[in-house]
Write a protein that holds these residues in place. Structure first.
Motif, PDB file in Angstrom:
ATOM      1  N   ASN A   1       0.797  -1.224   0.000  1.00 28.65           N
ATOM      2  CA  ASN A   1       0.000   0.000   0.000  1.00 28.65           C
ATOM      3  C   ASN A   1       0.833   1.278   0.000  1.00 28.65           C
ATOM      4  O   ASN A   1       0.269   2.377   0.004  1.00 28.65           O
ATOM      5  CB  ASN A   1      -0.910   0.015   1.233  1.00 28.65           C
ATOM      6  N   ALA A   2       2.150   1.151  -0.025  1.00 31.26           N
ATOM      7  CA  ALA A   2       3.020   2.319   0.112  1.00 31.26           C
ATOM      8  C   ALA A   2       3.224   3.036  -1.213  1.00 31.26           C
ATOM      9  O   ALA A   2       3.215   2.423  -2.280  1.00 31.26           O
ATOM     10  CB  ALA A   2       4.369   1.901   0.673  1.00 31.26           C
ATOM     11  N   ARG A   3       3.423   4.344  -1.124  1.00 29.56           N
ATOM     12  CA  ARG A   3       3.861   5.099  -2.295  1.00 29.56           C
ATOM     13  C   ARG A   3       5.381   5.177  -2.348  1.00 29.56           C
ATOM     14  O   ARG A   3       5.980   5.093  -3.411  1.00 29.56           O
ATOM     15  CB  ARG A   3       3.282   6.511  -2.285  1.00 29.56           C
ATOM     16  N   PHE A   4       6.009   5.345  -1.180  1.00 33.25           N
ATOM     17  CA  PHE A   4       7.463   5.475  -1.118  1.00 33.25           C
ATOM     18  C   PHE A   4       8.031   4.319  -0.296  1.00 33.25           C
ATOM     19  O   PHE A   4       7.706   4.169   0.891  1.00 33.25           O
ATOM     20  CB  PHE A   4       7.864   6.801  -0.468  1.00 33.25           C
ATOM     21  N   VAL A   5       8.890   3.527  -0.935  1.00 27.62           N
ATOM     22  CA  VAL A   5       9.505   2.367  -0.287  1.00 27.62           C
ATOM     23  C   VAL A   5      11.018   2.501  -0.375  1.00 27.62           C
ATOM     24  O   VAL A   5      11.563   2.772  -1.452  1.00 27.62           O
ATOM     25  CB  VAL A   5       9.059   1.052  -0.954  1.00 27.62           C
ATOM     26  N   SER A   6      11.690   2.309   0.740  1.00 29.57           N
ATOM     27  CA  SER A   6      13.143   2.372   0.778  1.00 29.57           C
ATOM     28  C   SER A   6      13.717   0.973   0.980  1.00 29.57           C
ATOM     29  O   SER A   6      13.451   0.332   1.984  1.00 29.57           O
ATOM     30  CB  SER A   6      13.606   3.301   1.910  1.00 29.57           C
ATOM     31  N   ASN A   7      14.482   0.516  -0.001  1.00 28.49           N
ATOM     32  CA  ASN A   7      15.116  -0.791   0.103  1.00 28.49           C
ATOM     33  C   ASN A   7      16.083  -0.844   1.282  1.00 28.49           C
ATOM     34  O   ASN A   7      16.836   0.105   1.504  1.00 28.49           O
ATOM     35  CB  ASN A   7      15.928  -1.062  -1.181  1.00 28.49           C
ATOM     36  N   PRO A   8      16.122  -1.938   2.023  1.00 29.58           N
ATOM     37  CA  PRO A   8      17.127  -2.071   3.087  1.00 29.58           C
ATOM     38  C   PRO A   8      18.541  -2.155   2.517  1.00 29.58           C
ATOM     39  O   PRO A   8      18.741  -2.535   1.354  1.00 29.58           O
ATOM     40  CB  PRO A   8      16.751  -3.388   3.771  1.00 29.58           C
ATOM     41  N   GLY A   9      19.522  -1.841   3.346  1.00 27.96           N
ATOM     42  CA  GLY A   9      20.905  -2.099   2.977  1.00 27.96           C
ATOM     43  C   GLY A   9      21.188  -3.588   3.014  1.00 27.96           C
ATOM     44  O   GLY A   9      20.461  -4.365   3.652  1.00 27.96           O
ATOM     45  N   CYS A  10      22.242  -3.999   2.353  1.00 33.48           N
ATOM     46  CA  CYS A  10      22.539  -5.436   2.285  1.00 33.48           C
ATOM     47  C   CYS A  10      22.942  -5.995   3.652  1.00 33.48           C
ATOM     48  O   CYS A  10      22.402  -7.010   4.101  1.00 33.48           O
ATOM     49  CB  CYS A  10      23.608  -5.709   1.231  1.00 33.48           C
ATOM     50  N   TYR A  11      23.878  -5.350   4.334  1.00 30.64           N
ATOM     51  CA  TYR A  11      24.253  -5.815   5.673  1.00 30.64           C
ATOM     52  C   TYR A  11      23.075  -5.761   6.645  1.00 30.64           C
ATOM     53  O   TYR A  11      22.843  -6.715   7.403  1.00 30.64           O
ATOM     54  CB  TYR A  11      25.405  -4.982   6.229  1.00 30.64           C
TER      55      TYR A  11
END
Length: 310
Positions: free
Chosen positions: A105-115
């Motif tokens: 349902n989000a408009r803005f999604v921030s991918n997590p960092g790999c670590y």
């Protein structure tokens, strides 16, 4: 009708892998800028406004600028940089931790960092369950393939094959720390010791637990059981369980792209008073491009694992 997707920064390592995962999927129509226009702000603005969903594979400041360029449009955004991971108004793109519905349902999604992906997958469920304290000074030992540093680090490693191990983040202020603390619900940021080895891809994240944190009520088998329960419905995250634990964990130079993640809890047996929580993943897969595709699928109402390499 296909979903129009624009990858801003498609020439970078993460962008190229996202594009490769999407190229044969009929659900999506890729908006592509040629080399002459991919850094032109006007062309980027037009592409951002034309897209249904934009995926930002850019340095932090450039990602912030891209969000400004998209203002005035209804474009939904997945940001693979660290610019918005703890920003107000952004959903953290780790469905197994924040919930799939929140991302859908989000408009803005921030991918997590790999670590942080490995660290949070291990720690967040155990802290939430009250099995590990939120105020403990945790340490994290982690190693990654050199592709996680982008084109510049790739060139440095490939130009000097004599380098076998590169420790960094020695000033202790790593940019991943805010998200690691926030989404694990910790009082203090962990002491984070990252390193890079001469393998193109792959990652191991290791959180040691001393005797102080273990008891009859909070033992390694109980941690394993809690993690197995938490990820029971996941097709992406798996928990290796005793007695099916490997004797060693390897990163291979010839590893193929992989969008899954494997977790394990190690201890020394019934009389042990220590444990290690270990995650193995592909820094370019679940640690970057695979996570972006997983989030894209959820935002589009598609099967979560469509197009993933599992």
């Amino acid at each position: 009708m296909s979903v129009r997707v624009f990858i801003d920064g498609a020439a970078g390592t993460t962008g190229l892998e996202i594009r490769d995962r999407l190229k044969d999927r009929a659900e999506f129509e890729l908006i592509v800028l040629d080399d002459a226009r991919r850094k032109d702000d006007g062309a980027r603005r037009d592409a951002l406004h034309a897209a249904d969903i934009a995926i930002l594979c850019l340095p932090d400041e450039a990602a912030k600028e891209a969000v400004k360029l998209a203002e005035g449009a209804d474009t939904r955004i997945i940001d693979a940089s660290s610019a918005h991971r703890v920003a107000e108004g952004w959903i953290y793109g780790f469905p197994e931790i924040v919930g799939r519905e929140a991302i859908a349902n989000a408009r803005f999604v921030s991918n997590p960092g790999c670590y942080p992906t490995g660290f949070l997958a291990l720690l967040a469920p155990l802290v939430r369950a009250g099995m590990l304290p939120a105020d403990w000074p945790y340490t994290v030992n982690a190693v990654s393939g050199y592709s996680g540093g982008g084109n510049a680090l790739i060139e440095r490693f490939e130009a000097d094959p004599a380098v076998a191990f590169r420790a960094y983040g020695l000033a202790l202020g790593h940019k991943h720390l805010p998200e690691m603390r926030a989404y694990a619900g910790l009082t203090h940021a962990p002491v984070f010791s990252p390193a890079v080895v001469p393998a193109h891809r792959g990652m191991v994240v290791d959180v040691p637990l001393p005797a102080t944190l273990l008891s009859e009520r909070n033992s390694a088998p109980m941690f394993e059981s809690e993690l197995a329960t938490h990820y029971a419905a996941s097709e992406v995250v798996t928990v290796r369980q005793s007695p099916d634990l490997p004797g060693e964990i390897l990163l291979r130079r010839d590893a193929l792209p992989w969008d899954g993640m494997e977790l394990a809890v190690f201890d020394g047996g019934p009389d042990s008073n220590q444990a290690r929580l270990i995650a193995r993943l592909d820094n370019l897969g679940k640690g970057a491009s695979g996570a972006a595709i997983q989030n894209l699928n959820l935002m589009c109402g598609l099967p979560e694992t469509a197009g993933l390499r599992l």
